[in-house]
Design an enzyme around this catalytic site. Sequence first.
Site, PDB file in Angstrom:
ATOM      1  N   LYS A 100      86.987 111.005  26.766  1.00 13.68           N
ATOM      2  CA  LYS A 100      86.367 110.775  27.533  1.00 13.68           C
ATOM      3  C   LYS A 100      84.636 110.241  26.774  1.00 13.68           C
ATOM      4  O   LYS A 100      84.693 110.629  26.039  1.00 13.68           O
ATOM      5  CB  LYS A 100      86.114 112.200  28.076  1.00 13.68           C
ATOM      6  CG  LYS A 100      85.262 111.758  28.928  1.00 13.68           C
ATOM      7  CD  LYS A 100      83.452 113.968  29.579  1.00 13.68           C
ATOM      8  CE  LYS A 100      82.658 113.008  28.399  1.00 13.68           C
ATOM      9  NZ  LYS A 100      82.137 114.784  28.738  1.00 13.68           N
TER      10      LYS A 100
ATOM     11  N   ASP B  52      82.418 109.344  31.720  1.00 15.05           N
ATOM     12  CA  ASP B  52      81.541 110.577  32.901  1.00 15.05           C
ATOM     13  C   ASP B  52      79.856 110.118  32.897  1.00 15.05           C
ATOM     14  O   ASP B  52      79.510 110.576  31.746  1.00 15.05           O
ATOM     15  CB  ASP B  52      82.482 111.254  31.795  1.00 15.05           C
ATOM     16  CG  ASP B  52      81.705 112.911  32.531  1.00 15.05           C
ATOM     17  OD1 ASP B  52      81.022 113.236  33.836  1.00 15.05           O
ATOM     18  OD2 ASP B  52      81.369 113.889  31.622  1.00 15.05           O
TER      19      ASP B  52
ATOM     20  N   LYS C 149      78.586 110.948  35.402  1.00 12.74           N
ATOM     21  CA  LYS C 149      78.032 112.296  36.839  1.00 12.74           C
ATOM     22  C   LYS C 149      77.135 110.881  37.547  1.00 12.74           C
ATOM     23  O   LYS C 149      75.755 111.321  36.978  1.00 12.74           O
ATOM     24  CB  LYS C 149      77.786 113.108  35.988  1.00 12.74           C
ATOM     25  CG  LYS C 149      78.452 114.084  34.967  1.00 12.74           C
ATOM     26  CD  LYS C 149      77.929 114.851  34.226  1.00 12.74           C
ATOM     27  CE  LYS C 149      79.067 116.191  33.857  1.00 12.74           C
ATOM     28  NZ  LYS C 149      79.278 115.605  32.412  1.00 12.74           N
TER      29      LYS C 149
ATOM     30  N   ASP D 282      72.429 109.540  42.203  1.00 14.01           N
ATOM     31  CA  ASP D 282      71.013 108.941  42.680  1.00 14.01           C
ATOM     32  C   ASP D 282      71.297 109.066  43.758  1.00 14.01           C
ATOM     33  O   ASP D 282      72.281 108.823  44.936  1.00 14.01           O
ATOM     34  CB  ASP D 282      70.898 107.020  41.406  1.00 14.01           C
ATOM     35  CG  ASP D 282      69.311 107.041  41.851  1.00 14.01           C
ATOM     36  OD1 ASP D 282      68.902 107.021  42.995  1.00 14.01           O
ATOM     37  OD2 ASP D 282      69.782 106.818  41.247  1.00 14.01           O
TER      38      ASP D 282
ATOM     39  N   GLY E  21      86.026 118.788  24.127  1.00 16.12           N
ATOM     40  CA  GLY E  21      85.744 118.444  22.848  1.00 16.12           C
ATOM     41  C   GLY E  21      85.268 118.767  21.439  1.00 16.12           C
ATOM     42  O   GLY E  21      86.233 118.503  20.738  1.00 16.12           O
ATOM     43  N   ARG E  22      84.267 119.825  21.798  1.00 22.68           N
ATOM     44  CA  ARG E  22      83.877 120.438  20.069  1.00 22.68           C
ATOM     45  C   ARG E  22      85.497 120.949  19.536  1.00 22.68           C
ATOM     46  O   ARG E  22      85.430 120.688  18.039  1.00 22.68           O
ATOM     47  CB  ARG E  22      82.926 121.491  20.500  1.00 22.68           C
ATOM     48  CG  ARG E  22      81.585 120.275  20.599  1.00 22.68           C
ATOM     49  CD  ARG E  22      80.317 121.148  21.211  1.00 22.68           C
ATOM     50  NE  ARG E  22      80.690 121.388  22.071  1.00 22.68           N
ATOM     51  CZ  ARG E  22      79.481 121.932  22.660  1.00 22.68           C
ATOM     52  NH1 ARG E  22      78.573 122.167  22.322  1.00 22.68           N
ATOM     53  NH2 ARG E  22      79.829 121.911  24.086  1.00 22.68           N
TER      54      ARG E  22
ATOM     55  N   THR F  39      80.484 123.758  33.690  1.00 24.05           N
ATOM     56  CA  THR F  39      80.519 124.426  33.959  1.00 24.05           C
ATOM     57  C   THR F  39      79.608 125.228  32.406  1.00 24.05           C
ATOM     58  O   THR F  39      79.749 126.129  32.077  1.00 24.05           O
ATOM     59  CB  THR F  39      81.718 124.100  32.763  1.00 24.05           C
ATOM     60  OG1 THR F  39      82.095 122.879  31.259  1.00 24.05           O
ATOM     61  CG2 THR F  39      83.373 123.865  33.684  1.00 24.05           C
TER      62      THR F  39
HETATM   63  O1  C5P Z   1      82.422 120.349  23.766  1.00 25.21           O
HETATM   64  P1  C5P Z   1      82.979 121.078  24.885  1.00 25.21           P
HETATM   65  O2  C5P Z   1      84.843 120.869  24.892  1.00 25.21           O
HETATM   66  O3  C5P Z   1      81.874 122.345  25.467  1.00 25.21           O
HETATM   67  O4  C5P Z   1      82.465 119.762  25.553  1.00 25.21           O
HETATM   68  C1  C5P Z   1      83.185 119.502  26.969  1.00 25.21           C
HETATM   69  C2  C5P Z   1      82.896 117.934  27.028  1.00 25.21           C
HETATM   70  O5  C5P Z   1      83.123 117.469  29.187  1.00 25.21           O
HETATM   71  C3  C5P Z   1      81.497 117.765  27.217  1.00 25.21           C
HETATM   72  O6  C5P Z   1      81.711 115.906  27.252  1.00 25.21           O
HETATM   73  C4  C5P Z   1      80.523 117.540  28.547  1.00 25.21           C
HETATM   74  O7  C5P Z   1      80.031 116.460  29.266  1.00 25.21           O
HETATM   75  C5  C5P Z   1      81.948 117.344  29.898  1.00 25.21           C
HETATM   76  N1  C5P Z   1      81.964 117.942  31.223  1.00 25.21           N
HETATM   77  C6  C5P Z   1      81.620 119.181  30.748  1.00 25.21           C
HETATM   78  N2  C5P Z   1      81.480 119.954  32.603  1.00 25.21           N
HETATM   79  C7  C5P Z   1      81.204 119.022  33.832  1.00 25.21           C
HETATM   80  C8  C5P Z   1      81.679 118.120  33.203  1.00 25.21           C
HETATM   81  C9  C5P Z   1      81.869 117.520  32.131  1.00 25.21           C
HETATM   82  O8  C5P Z   1      80.589 119.730  30.314  1.00 25.21           O
HETATM   83  N3  C5P Z   1      81.146 119.698  34.529  1.00 25.21           N
END
Ligand code: C5P
Length: 237
Positions: A35, A62, A64, A67, A214-215, A124
């Site tokens: 992503k 991503d 998002k 506009d 992500g993390r 989320t």
């Molecule tokens: O680090 P973590 O697992 O929380 O990262 C989640 C990733 O998913 C981030 O890059 C965030 O931008 C993305 N995301 C999110 N919620 C959404 C859409 C994308 O957390 N509704």
Amino acid sequence: MKDPRERLVVALDVGGLDEAAAFVDRLGDLVLWYKVGLELFSAAGPAAVGMLKEQRKRVFLDLKLHDIPNTVGRAAGRLGAMGVDILDVHVAAGQEAMHGAARAIQQTCDPASRPLLLGVTVLTSTAVGEDGQPLSAEALVPEVVLRAVSAQKAGLDGVVCPAAAAPDVQRQCGADFHMLIPGIRLAGGVKADQRWTATPASAVEAGASWIVVGRPISAAPDPVAAAQDILTQIEGL
Ligand code: C5P
């Protein structure tokens, strides 16, 4: 049985192209999907997508989009032409903007390789509802379902949604309507800014086409072992 790597999207939330390339190199064949979000795209732009495509990776861009319809449509056309595999637009941008994005992708991309277009329902990380009160699951789920129905009506291929709402979205929109689920945490893991979290297995069991992580991988002491662990947890589901 589906290769678990088809379901795992790793968020490249890093500040530059070199760092991103080193991370992708480190994870090697273990990760097929990445992503690219606001941070990396702001730092490196389309070169981030180019680097991943050179490595034969699949890309969820991503950004998002949110506009006016004309701007969303034109931007979606440009982004689609970059050869990404998934793009997203906020459902809150409205029917006309979502429809404009879907139409622009049809016009600018080869139908056989066009990106899937997903609608972002509720982030989320959302902890507070429109009324300023803490958001409960009872309030979250109908809101997500409403937005998913709106995205489907506008011709989108699926939604980004919290795991808690996924079974209801699937019931309402059908099994072919994709769900991409972020907010993934390992059992007992740190939630940080995420509110609506789920484990990898529970998100896949709730119907996720993809989970975005992500993390839990990037901040792990050993990201390769963390990615492998997640793949093992969703294998066979
Ligand atoms: O680090 P973590 O697992 O929380 O990262 C989640 C990733 O998913 C981030 O890059 C965030 O931008 C993305 N995301 C999110 N919620 C959404 C859409 C994308 O957390 N509704």
